[in-house]
Design an enzyme around this catalytic site. Structure first.
Site, short mmCIF file in Angstrom:
data_model
loop_
_atom_site.label_atom_id
_atom_site.label_comp_id
_atom_site.label_asym_id
_atom_site.label_seq_id
_atom_site.Cartn_x
_atom_site.Cartn_y
_atom_site.Cartn_z
CE LYS A 31 64.34 73.12 78.51
NZ LYS A 31 63.64 71.86 78.25
CD GLN A 75 64.49 68.48 77.01
OE1 GLN A 75 64.72 69.36 77.83
NE2 GLN A 75 63.72 68.68 75.96
CG ASP A 98 58.50 70.72 81.45
OD1 ASP A 98 58.73 71.83 80.95
OD2 ASP A 98 59.22 69.72 81.27
#
Ligand code: NAP
Length: 262
Positions: A31, A75, A98
Site C-alpha cells: 500500500k 490493517q 476501507d
C-alpha cells in the site's frame, strides 16, 4: 489529482499496523509503494502488539482531526485484545477509505455510496474491464465476510445480477457453485475450489490469498483444474490483489476531494 493539486491539496493516507503479522506487513508495504507511485502522501504508524485498545483509539482520534490525512486505514486483523468493531466505528466515515464503518456499509446497501470496499470494488472493475455483462446472470459468492463476501454480493446485485451467497454451512456447495455463471470465491482455503465446482464456460474470480503446502502464495481456486472449465479466471497472485490496492488509492483521492469541498 491535478485539480486537487491546483487547490493545494495532496491526498494523504494514514496506514496503521499493530503487531508483527507477516502477511499484514506485506500488505502495508504494498500500500505504501502504491501511494508513492500515485503521488499520494502516506504516513505509517507501526505499533507494537502490546498496544492497548485505548492507545489505538487515541491514535485514530488524532488522525480523524489531522488536516493532511484524508484517509485512515487500520490493517486487519488486530491483536485479539483489541475489538476491531470498536476501532472501525471510531474512524470518521469520511476518512474510512476501507468502507468498513457502519455508515458506509449502510450507504453501500442503499446504493448511494461515497466509498466502495476495496476488494469487492476491485472485482467489479475486473469484471467490467473484461466486458462481462452481469445483468440477469447468476452470481454465486462463496464466503460471507463483512470485508469481502457480503459487500461483493451487494455490488453484484446493484448490477442486476441474481446473487446466491454461500458459506461454511451451505448444503451441496459444489452443486450450488455449478449453477453460477459468475463464481466469486472468498473462503481463505488454499485451492479448495476445483473444476467440480465450475459450470462449463463460467467466469471464476479468485479472491483468496493463501499459502499452499510449500508456503507459496496461492488462491482459494485450484487454478490448473479450474482452467479446464472456466471461460475467464483470475490468477493469484496478480488478479484481485492489485485491484484492491488500486481501489484504495482511488478511495484516498475521493476522500481528499470530498474533504476539500467542505
Ligand atoms: P473470512 O472472514 O475468514 O471469511 C471466510 C468465509 O468463507 C466465511 O464466510 C466462511 O463461512 C466461508 N467458508 C470457510 N470455509 C468454507 C467452506 N469449506 N465452504 C464454504 N464456505 C466456507 O475471510 P475473508 O476476509 O472474507 O477472506 C477470504 C479470502 O480472501 C482469504 O484468503 C483472504 O486472505 C482473501 N482476501 C484477499 C484480499 C485481496 O486483496 N485479494 C482482500 C481480502 C481478503 P462462515 O461464515 O460460515 O464461517
Amino acid at each position: 489529482m491535478a485539480e486537487l493539486k491546483q487547490k493545494g491539496v495532496n491526498p494523504g493516507l494514514a496506514v496503521v499496523i499493530v503487531g508483527d503479522d507477516s502477511a499484514s506487513r506485506v500488505y502495508v508495504n504494498n500500500k505504501k509503494k502504491a501511494c508513492e507511485y500515485c503521488g499520494i502522501y502516506s504516513e505509517e504508524y507501526a505499533l507494537p502488539a502490546s498496544t492497548t485498545e485505548s492507545e489505538l483509539l487515541e491514535l485514530v482520534e488524532k488522525l480523524n482531526t489531522k488536516a493532511d490525512i484524508h484517509g485512515i486505514l487500520v490493517q486487519l486483523p488486530l491483536p485479539k485484545h483489541i475489538n476491531e468493531e470498536t476501532i472501525i466505528n471510531a474512524i470518521r466515515p469520511e476518512k474510512d477509505v476501507d468502507a468498513f464503518h457502519p455508515v458506509n456499509v449502510g450507504k453501500i446497501m442503499i446504493g448511494n455510496f461515497d466509498f466502495l470496499p476495496c476488494t469487492p470494488a476491485g472485482v467489479m472493475e475486473l469484471l467490467d474491464d473484461a466486458g462481462i455483462d452481469l445483468c440477469g446472470k447468476h452470481c454465486v459468492v462463496i464466503g460471507r465476510s463483512n470485508i469481502v463476501g457480503k459487500p461483493q454480493a451487494m455490488l453484484l446485485l446493484h448490477k442486476n445480477a441474481t446473487v446466491t451467497i454461500c458459506h461454511s454451512k451451505t448444503a451441496n456447495l459444489k452443486e450450488v457453485a455449478r449453477t453460477a455463471d459468475i463464481l466469486v470465491v472468498a473462503v481463505g482455503r488454499a485451492k479448495m475450489v476445483d473444476e467440480e465446482y465450475i459450470k462449463d464456460g463460467a467466469v471464476v474470480i479468485d479472491v483468496g490469498m493463501d499459502r499452499d503446502e510449500n508456503g507459496k502464495l496461492c488462491g482459494d481456486v485450484d487454478f490448473d483444474s479450474a482452467c479446464k472449465k472456466a471461460s475467464y479466471i483470475t490468477p493469484v497472485p496478480g488478479g484481485v490483489g492489485p485491484m484492491t490496492i488500486a481501489t484504495l488509492m482511488k478511495n484516498a483521492v475521493t476522500a481528499a476531494i470530498r474533504q476539500s469541498e467542505n
